[in-house]
Design an enzyme around this catalytic site. Structure first.
Site, PDB file in Angstrom:
ATOM      1  N   LYS A 133     -34.740 -15.789 -16.445  1.00 14.87           N
ATOM      2  CA  LYS A 133     -33.487 -15.522 -16.703  1.00 14.87           C
ATOM      3  C   LYS A 133     -32.503 -14.998 -15.829  1.00 14.87           C
ATOM      4  O   LYS A 133     -32.934 -14.416 -14.719  1.00 14.87           O
ATOM      5  CB  LYS A 133     -33.675 -14.452 -17.685  1.00 14.87           C
ATOM      6  CG  LYS A 133     -33.827 -13.119 -17.607  1.00 14.87           C
ATOM      7  CD  LYS A 133     -34.481 -12.260 -18.844  1.00 14.87           C
ATOM      8  CE  LYS A 133     -35.043 -10.912 -18.316  1.00 14.87           C
ATOM      9  NZ  LYS A 133     -35.815  -9.952 -19.495  1.00 14.87           N
ATOM     10  N   TYR A 154     -11.455   4.986   1.788  1.00 17.17           N
ATOM     11  CA  TYR A 154     -10.670   5.381   0.673  1.00 17.17           C
ATOM     12  C   TYR A 154     -11.038   6.952   0.406  1.00 17.17           C
ATOM     13  O   TYR A 154     -12.359   7.327   0.420  1.00 17.17           O
ATOM     14  CB  TYR A 154     -11.039   4.516  -0.272  1.00 17.17           C
ATOM     15  CG  TYR A 154     -10.318   3.251  -0.112  1.00 17.17           C
ATOM     16  CD1 TYR A 154      -8.962   3.103   0.015  1.00 17.17           C
ATOM     17  CD2 TYR A 154     -10.927   1.981  -0.121  1.00 17.17           C
ATOM     18  CE1 TYR A 154      -8.343   1.799   0.109  1.00 17.17           C
ATOM     19  CE2 TYR A 154     -10.432   0.728   0.011  1.00 17.17           C
ATOM     20  CZ  TYR A 154      -9.001   0.534   0.178  1.00 17.17           C
ATOM     21  OH  TYR A 154      -8.566  -0.525   0.159  1.00 17.17           O
TER      22      TYR A 154
END
Ligand SMILES: *Cc1c(COP(=O)(O)O)cnc(C)c1O
Length: 396
Positions: free
Chosen positions: A50, A271
């Site tokens: 999957k 940041y």
């Protein structure tokens, strides 16, 4: 260069020009399949593909496992089953774990896909499809023994056992259940689920049993029944958390240093100015960020390997970049153009990366970005889909 292959559309054409290289070792994948198959024998070993084979690429993973002798494949969605059928050809059985959603019968049959029936409603739908076509249809049956997610409840399964005519027209390839805590061998729910499963398997019409995922295989032969369904262990994740990983490493992510900043006056990195540098430090910028599936949670927490030396991620993970403090790494290994190990290789293992990010290896793999240059090591030469993808993305 125009590039139409969905598998390589965002992949730099040339490894030399790539900011990061994702190496997927299909030999290691094959060795992991062999390991699990021997461990589970005499039970049969299927494979769960999957989410595009946990992000590693069904186009390459599927044929490799088929070449290793795998004959039963599991996906979650019908569309994944259709894609896998086109890759694998007609021979292997492909099971769709989500089952038949309304009005999907024709597509299931057209692609010879087998639904896993998860509810009385899906059971009725599929046996109705069999009756309408006056033929027997294959399917798996899923009983829920402790997940409260998919599958017939134990009460519904007992009702079915009391009225097995509801299975008319169906050829049950297996009766399955799924373990909630297989990665915690000491958890009481494992034994409880096994007992509940055993009881219902005995009560229902005879069909092969299937209980174990990767970690379930390592709970021992009592959990193997007739068919096991490993996913993560094939791809190198540790199915025995807390103990050494018995699987081979399949995935290695290496990023390229694109800049080195020599810092000698105090300043902050990235940041939010979350990391402050004082003294003499060397900061390396690597063009892999959260847009590539490198978790932002690794801000100030991740590690990387530079020539085998473990160095920290400092400051925040940006969309396209991370910054590493490579001061402790050999100078001749940390320079613009040098590769650093972000997952595997000489860097942290998949499970170490996941743990540092507060998640699991499954999520790291299924989030792996589309901007990496993907290299498949030891791909089976006979797979035409793979050869085509290589030609389009390759550097010859
Ligand atoms: C995903 C899944 C598996 C595989 O689980 P792993 O832990 O990756 O081995 C097996 N069975 C079912 C029903 C699944 O959904």
């Amino acid at each position: 260069m125009p590039n139409t292959s969905p598998n390589t559309s965002a992949t730099p054409a040339d490894a030399d020009h790539a900011g990061a290289i994702l190496e997927i070792d299909l030999d290691a994948l094959g060795a992991n399949y062999d390991n699990l198959r021997h461990r589970a024998a005499p039970a049969e070993c299927g494979a769960v593909l999957k989410a595009d084979a946990y992000g590693l690429g069904s186009i390459q993973v599927g044929p490799k496992l088929a070449a290793m002798g795998c004959r039963r494949f599991f996906v979650a969605h019908l569309a994944e089953g259709v894609a896998l059928r086109k890759i694998l050809g007609v021979a292997p059985a492909i099971y769709v774990l989500n089952g038949p959603l309304p009005r999907t019968e024709a597509e299931f049959l057209h692609y010879d896909l087998l639904p896993v029936l998860n509810s009385p409603c899906q059971l009725e739908q599929w046996s109705g499809a069999a009756a309408a076509r006056e033929r027997t249809l294959g399917a798996g049956l899923h009983i829920d023994t402790g997940m409260a997610r998919l599958g017939l409840t134990p009460v519904e399964a007992a009702e079915l056992a009391a009225n097995p005519a509801r299975l008319a027209g169906l050829d049950l390839h297996f009766i399955a259940s799924h373990l909630a805590c297989a990665d915690e061998p000491g958890h009481a729910l494992n034994g409880e689920q096994r007992q509940a499963f055993h009881h219902l398997l005995t009560a229902l019409p005879a069909a092969p049993g299937s209980l174990a995922n990767s970690a379930g295989i390592f709970l021992g032969p009592d959990y193997h029944y007739d068919l096991v369904r490993p996913g993560i262990a094939l791809y190198g994740g540790n199915p025995t958390p807390g103990a050494p990983n018995p699987m081979r490493e399949v995935v290695r992510l290496a990023g390229k240093i694109i800049q080195i900043r020599e810092i000698d006056t105090p300043q902050s990195v990235g940041y939010g100015a979350t990391h402050r540098v004082t003294g003499q430090r060397r900061i390396a910028t690597v063009p892999v960020g959260y847009a590539d599936g490198y978790p932002r949670a690794l801000s100030g927490r991740g590690r990387a390997g530079v020539a085998g030396v473990s160095v920290p991620v400092v400051g925040r993970v940006s969309m396209d970049m991370i910054t590493l403090d490579v001061t402790e790494a050999p100078v001749d290994a940390a320079y613009p153009g040098a590769m650093v190990d972000l997952i595997g290789g000489g860097g942290p293992s998949l499970d170490e990366v996941a743990e540092a990010a507060g998640t699991i290896g499954y999520e790291i793999l299924t989030s792996l970005g589309r901007r990496y240059h993907r290299q498949y090591i030891n791909a089976p030469a006979w797979n035409p889909a793979h050869r085509q993808a290589q030609r389009r993305g390759g550097d010859e």
